[in-house]
Scaffold this motif. Structure first.
Motif, short mmCIF file in Angstrom:
data_model
loop_
_atom_site.label_atom_id
_atom_site.label_comp_id
_atom_site.label_asym_id
_atom_site.label_seq_id
_atom_site.Cartn_x
_atom_site.Cartn_y
_atom_site.Cartn_z
N LEU A 15 1.36 -1.67 0.32
CA LEU A 15 -0.49 0.43 0.38
C LEU A 15 0.67 1.38 0.25
CD1 LEU A 15 -2.82 -1.00 2.70
CD2 LEU A 15 -2.45 -1.46 0.35
N VAL A 16 0.34 2.14 -1.01
CA VAL A 16 1.28 3.43 -0.72
C VAL A 16 0.85 4.18 0.70
CG1 VAL A 16 1.80 5.37 -2.45
CG2 VAL A 16 0.96 3.40 -3.50
N VAL A 17 2.42 4.74 0.58
CA VAL A 17 2.46 5.64 1.99
C VAL A 17 2.84 7.17 1.60
CG1 VAL A 17 3.89 5.96 4.02
CG2 VAL A 17 3.66 3.62 3.87
N VAL A 18 2.29 8.29 1.66
CA VAL A 18 3.16 9.28 1.19
C VAL A 18 3.84 10.09 2.45
CG1 VAL A 18 1.98 12.00 1.10
CG2 VAL A 18 0.33 10.32 0.45
N HIS A 19 5.23 10.39 1.73
CA HIS A 19 6.45 10.92 2.98
C HIS A 19 6.15 12.28 2.75
CE1 HIS A 19 7.56 6.76 3.39
NE2 HIS A 19 7.54 5.96 2.06
N ASN A 20 6.20 13.03 3.95
CA ASN A 20 6.03 13.99 4.04
C ASN A 20 7.76 14.53 5.41
OD1 ASN A 20 6.16 17.01 3.86
ND2 ASN A 20 4.72 17.13 5.14
N ASN A 31 6.58 8.91 -8.58
CA ASN A 31 7.00 7.68 -7.91
C ASN A 31 5.35 7.60 -7.55
OD1 ASN A 31 9.11 6.66 -8.05
ND2 ASN A 31 9.81 7.68 -7.54
N PRO A 32 5.10 6.53 -7.04
CA PRO A 32 3.40 6.66 -6.35
C PRO A 32 3.60 7.28 -5.42
CG PRO A 32 4.61 4.43 -6.60
CD PRO A 32 5.24 5.33 -7.33
N GLY A 33 2.58 7.75 -4.79
CA GLY A 33 2.06 9.12 -3.56
C GLY A 33 2.67 10.26 -4.13
N THR A 34 3.62 10.79 -4.77
CA THR A 34 3.91 12.09 -5.23
C THR A 34 2.59 12.74 -4.94
OG1 THR A 34 5.60 10.92 -5.91
CG2 THR A 34 5.66 13.61 -6.51
N VAL A 35 2.70 13.59 -4.00
CA VAL A 35 2.45 15.37 -3.74
C VAL A 35 2.99 17.01 -4.08
CG1 VAL A 35 0.70 16.43 -2.61
CG2 VAL A 35 0.91 13.95 -2.24
N ILE A 36 2.93 17.37 -5.17
CA ILE A 36 3.24 18.50 -5.92
C ILE A 36 2.56 19.72 -5.31
CG2 ILE A 36 4.35 19.32 -7.92
CD1 ILE A 36 4.82 17.13 -8.47
N GLY A 37 3.18 20.48 -4.48
CA GLY A 37 1.75 22.40 -4.20
C GLY A 37 1.88 22.95 -5.63
N ARG A 38 0.82 23.49 -4.88
CA ARG A 38 0.96 24.66 -6.08
C ARG A 38 1.99 25.68 -6.55
NH1 ARG A 38 -5.52 27.17 -5.08
NH2 ARG A 38 -5.73 26.32 -3.83
N HIS A 39 1.86 25.65 -7.96
CA HIS A 39 3.07 26.69 -8.53
C HIS A 39 4.22 25.99 -8.59
CE1 HIS A 39 0.38 30.06 -9.04
NE2 HIS A 39 0.06 29.90 -7.80
N VAL A 70 11.06 11.79 -8.40
CA VAL A 70 10.06 12.20 -7.33
C VAL A 70 9.77 11.43 -6.95
CG1 VAL A 70 8.45 14.79 -6.96
CG2 VAL A 70 9.89 14.40 -9.30
N ARG A 71 9.59 11.56 -4.86
CA ARG A 71 8.46 11.33 -4.30
C ARG A 71 8.44 11.84 -3.70
NH1 ARG A 71 9.73 6.36 -3.85
NH2 ARG A 71 11.56 6.01 -5.86
N GLY A 72 7.57 11.32 -2.67
CA GLY A 72 6.84 12.01 -1.40
C GLY A 72 5.94 13.69 -2.07
#
Length: 218
Positions: free
Chosen positions: A147-152, A181-189, A198-200
């Motif tokens: 299962l995918v985990v979001v890393h911050n 990569n799975p679970g990547t989150v990229i903020g606005r702008h 890219v990961r996390g």
């Protein structure tokens, strides 16, 4: 920095009411198919159901060699170019580009999103005016199939889902041949340099260099 309200202006998608139910964008992935099946019959005269559960706006341009799998919605003034492969469960907004040899699966594309050349976008949500450079892709399943985990940083957010590509905030620019990569989150702008892996979580208003370094935009 990774909630729906942090990432997206919901006035730029017909999925607004649906997304507004959730805190985190990945929570919306499981229901995209059902959402499209619910929205399709309500779209009005501007849309045509060109085949079962495939709704295309009359101003959209779909090239003859493109494949539109059900269910999907293609919004106004959008171009679906030669050899694009929409596997299904794709909600594509207004003024978007789905380019040559691109593949979409279980996605929401806000208005003005561009995936113009050789992109794979699966189990992902792409915000308003986000753009994926040629050859950039979302990797939506971990190699160990866990299962995918979001890393911050040191924080780890359990998502409880196996297939999760990337969440791109509004106005994100992804450089050519990058892998999200799975679970990547990229903020606005934020901008991703070409050939990045890219990961996390990448914070908003940041630059992710292809060395993996992330710096704040000046």
């Amino acid at each position: 920095m990774y909630t729906i309200k942090d990432l997206y202006d919901l006035d730029h998608t017909i999925a607004k009411d649906y997304l507004d139910q959730f805190t985190y964008p990945w929570e919306a992935l499981k229901g995209i198919k059902d959402l499209i099946l619910e929205l399709g019959p309500q779209l009005g005269d501007g849309y045509e159901e060109i085949s079962e559960h495939v709704w295309v706006h009359k101003t959209a341009k779909v090239f003859p060699s493109a494949y539109l799998g059900a269910p999907c919605i293609i919004g106004p003034e959008t171009e679906v170019r030669h050899c694009a492969f929409i596997r299904g469960s794709a909600l594509v907004g207004a003024n978007c580009v789905v380019g040559n040899s691109c593949e979409l699966k279980n996605v929401i594309l806000f208005d003005h999103v561009q995936t113009p050349h050789y992109n794979y976008v699966g189990d992902s949500i792409l915000g308003y005016y986000s753009h994926m450079g040629a050859g950039s892709i979302t990797s939506n399943v971990k190699s160990d199939k866990k299962l995918v985990v979001v890393h911050n940083g040191t924080e780890q957010i359990e998502t409880g889902i196996k297939k999760f590509g990337a969440m791109l905030g509004d106005y994100v620019e992804v450089g050519c041949n990058s892998v999200l990569n799975p679970g990547t989150v990229i903020g606005r702008h934020s901008n991703i340099y070409p050939t990045s892996c890219v990961r996390g979580v990448v914070p908003e208003n940041s630059i992710h260099k292809n060395t993996g370094m992330v710096i704040e935009k000046k």
